[in-house]
Scaffold this motif. Structure first.
Motif, PDB file in Angstrom:
ATOM      1  N   GLU A   6      -1.930  -1.203  -6.348  1.00  0.00           N
ATOM      2  CA  GLU A   6      -1.039  -0.237  -5.691  1.00  0.00           C
ATOM      3  C   GLU A   6       0.275  -0.086  -6.442  1.00  0.00           C
ATOM      4  O   GLU A   6       0.859   0.999  -6.493  1.00  0.00           O
ATOM      5  CB  GLU A   6      -0.771  -0.673  -4.247  1.00  0.00           C
ATOM      6  N   THR A  37       2.682   7.698  -6.610  1.00  0.00           N
ATOM      7  CA  THR A  37       3.237   7.961  -5.284  1.00  0.00           C
ATOM      8  C   THR A  37       4.599   8.645  -5.377  1.00  0.00           C
ATOM      9  O   THR A  37       5.324   8.486  -6.368  1.00  0.00           O
ATOM     10  CB  THR A  37       3.370   6.652  -4.494  1.00  0.00           C
ATOM     11  N   CYS A  96       0.831  -1.197   0.000  1.00  0.00           N
ATOM     12  CA  CYS A  96       0.000   0.000   0.000  1.00  0.00           C
ATOM     13  C   CYS A  96       0.871   1.255   0.000  1.00  0.00           C
ATOM     14  O   CYS A  96       1.874   1.323   0.715  1.00  0.00           O
ATOM     15  CB  CYS A  96      -0.923   0.001   1.223  1.00  0.00           C
ATOM     16  N   SER A 132      -3.194  -5.152  -4.001  1.00  0.00           N
ATOM     17  CA  SER A 132      -1.744  -4.921  -3.928  1.00  0.00           C
ATOM     18  C   SER A 132      -1.152  -4.674  -5.317  1.00  0.00           C
ATOM     19  O   SER A 132      -0.241  -3.851  -5.484  1.00  0.00           O
ATOM     20  CB  SER A 132      -1.050  -6.115  -3.255  1.00  0.00           C
ATOM     21  N   LYS A 183       0.962   2.630  -8.888  1.00  0.00           N
ATOM     22  CA  LYS A 183       1.262   3.976  -8.384  1.00  0.00           C
ATOM     23  C   LYS A 183       2.748   4.307  -8.462  1.00  0.00           C
ATOM     24  O   LYS A 183       3.127   5.472  -8.364  1.00  0.00           O
ATOM     25  CB  LYS A 183       0.796   4.108  -6.933  1.00  0.00           C
TER      26      LYS A 183
END
Length: 497
Positions: free
Chosen positions: A297, A273, A263, A294, A300
């Motif tokens: 994520e 991110t 995450c 997952s 990102k």
């Protein structure tokens, strides 16, 4: 224990009874007389104040009760490396400890009978035969005499120096640079000071393959600063150091570490991110990852190109491993390698087209619509399928007619009614043909050679669908079947040569 102080007392690590601390002050503390040491305990519950006494701040602590004043004779400043080795392996006093006969060890005036320990005693009596040394909790604080370690212990390969009194990385390199063949070094639980940003590498550990720096307080910039001194490093352990951002990290291996989920909470779905900004290669084999969230994520990550995720429960969520592969490819847009296998453009295209159709009914049920003004899928769907809207923009949104019958990734063998067209040869009339969806592009070309009676020059195939008006999809890989490209009943095969 001593009443005299080392010249470099400030910053030194000490042991007092069974508690570890760092010296932050040395001097007088009025109105008392004599010399005091102001120490910051590793365990703040051991202390009494924050480094102040009667309104005067003598030193600072990170915790309000992390400090104390102690007399110098209460402080154990540690021993040099070789002294610790001799103490640990019973070699410190040759007069008290000697091998007098085959099955006996004499300690002082007492004789202890030994059975089967001859080889161990022989090895311990010769420092130069030691290969793997464990000095955990032996109060090691410095190297000792110059070149003494390399002379006395030339064959060391592995050293455990965890939970000692090493105050700085400089003291570590003083030891390690004398061990020319050092392959493994554990420095965990040493509260050390690492070099400042302006420092340069003074020692290169050419053969060091494993380094543990757990609970040392090291930061990621400090790791990067020291890293040029570890050119052969394969494993680096940094647990419990409160490292939150890793810059300049391009490859991360987290195999068999017990990870169950991934995450990046700093951004929502569809965004990139700021964590691991340069990470390109990630390995999470042999873990406990079981949820598709997952994988969502991982999209990102800004630069992720290669992922290895074998032997995770997630890989068994579908009956066909190839289906799992296609799902991962569709969910991570920038991925170029998956489990060491390259992802070619046609494979990505097929995976994304299939993904778009597979979850089309869920998209419609969640509020999706071909009309952009009415297309408002709910948060739950977007969280489960962050890239779905992007795929609809890329290939066109699926309509209700296209999704009346759910299309799995790999359909059972069925006949497709297709129209064969030759766009560059208007004199060639379209031909309707029924072909099995499992037929490879190579076999389709062979059929067209015979059907159209074309010379043996290379054919180029593509297809178009009335559901994706204006879009033409190339059939690039001769080894893939029609179903791989999501060719459907009523589509047209375009033939060029």
């Amino acid at each position: 224990m001593t009443n005299s102080l080392p010249s470099d007392v400030l910053g030194r690590r000490i042991l007092c009874d069974t508690e570890y601390a760092t010296v932050r002050y040395a001097g007088s503390v009025p109105p008392t007389t004599g010399l005091w040491l102001g120490v910051e305990w590793d365990n703040p519950q051991r202390g009494k104040h924050n480094g102040s006494h009667e309104g005067i701040q003598y030193f600072k602590c990170r915790h309000p009760t992390g400090g104390s004043f102690i007399r110098p004779n209460k402080a154990n400043f540690g021993v040099d490396f070789l002294t610790a080795v001799k103490n640990r392996y019973g070699l410190n006093d040759e007069e008290d400890v000697e091998c007098e006969k085959e099955n006996a060890l004499v300690i002082g005036k007492k004789t202890v009978e030994l059975v089967g320990f001859d080889s161990i005693i022989e090895q311990q009596c010769q420092l130069n035969k030691l290969v793997d040394i464990s000095l955990r909790e032996c109060a090691v604080s410095h190297a000792g005499q110059k070149e003494e370690i390399s002379t006395m212990c030339p064959n060391i390969r592995s050293v455990n120096l965890s939970k000692n009194l090493l105050p700085s990385w400089e003291k570590v390199t003083d030891i390690a640079c004398q061990v020319q063949n050092l392959e493994s070094l554990d420095l965990s639980e040493n509260k050390m000071k690492f070099p400042p940003v302006s420092a340069s590498v003074t020692c290169t550990l050419c053969k060091l393959g494993v380094l543990a720096l757990n609970r040392t307080g090291v930061t990621w910039p400090e790791v990067l600063l020291c890293a040029p001194g570890w050119p052969a490093l394969e494993e680096l352990y940094l647990a419990s150091n409160d490292i939150t951002i890793l810059e300049r990290l391009e490859q991360l291996i987290l195999s068999n570490t017990g990870i169950s989920s991934i995450c990046f909470p700093d951004v929502g779905f569809g965004c990139k991110t700021k964590m691991f900004p340069l990470l390109q290669r990630l390995t999470v084999d042999d873990n406990k990852i079981s949820q598709w969230s997952s994988i969502n994520e991982l999209d990102k990550l800004q630069c992720l190109q290669s992922l290895q995720c074998q032997n995770n429960p997630l890989m068994g969520t579908e009956k066909n491993l190839e289906t799992v592969r296609q799902l991962i490819i569709a969910k991570i847009g920038q991925l170029k390698f998956l489990n060491k296998s390259e992802i070619f453009p046609d494979e990505r295209k097929g995976a994304e087209l299939d993904y778009r159709k597979l979850f089309g009914n869920e998209w419609l049920a969640a509020g999706g619509n071909q009309n952009p003004d009415k297309n408002r899928p709910n948060e739950e769907f977007l969280a489960a399928h962050p890239r779905y809207q992007l795929l609809c923009l890329k290939y066109g949104a699926p309509d209700e007619g296209e999704l009346k019958r759910q299309q799995p990734f790999f359909l059972k063998n069925q006949l497709l009614t297709l129209t064969i067209k030759c766009p560059d040869k208007p004199e060639q009339k379209p031909i309707e043909k029924k072909l099995p969806d499992s037929m490879t592009i190579q076999k389709v070309k062979g059929l067209l050679y015979r059907l159209l009676k074309i010379p043996g020059s290379e054919l180029k195939l593509s297809y178009e669908s009335f559901k994706m008006e204006g879009k033409e999809i190339e059939l690039e890989n001769d080894l893939k079947p029609l179903q791989f490209y999501s060719v459907e009943n009523g589509d047209s095969i375009l033939v060029r040569w």
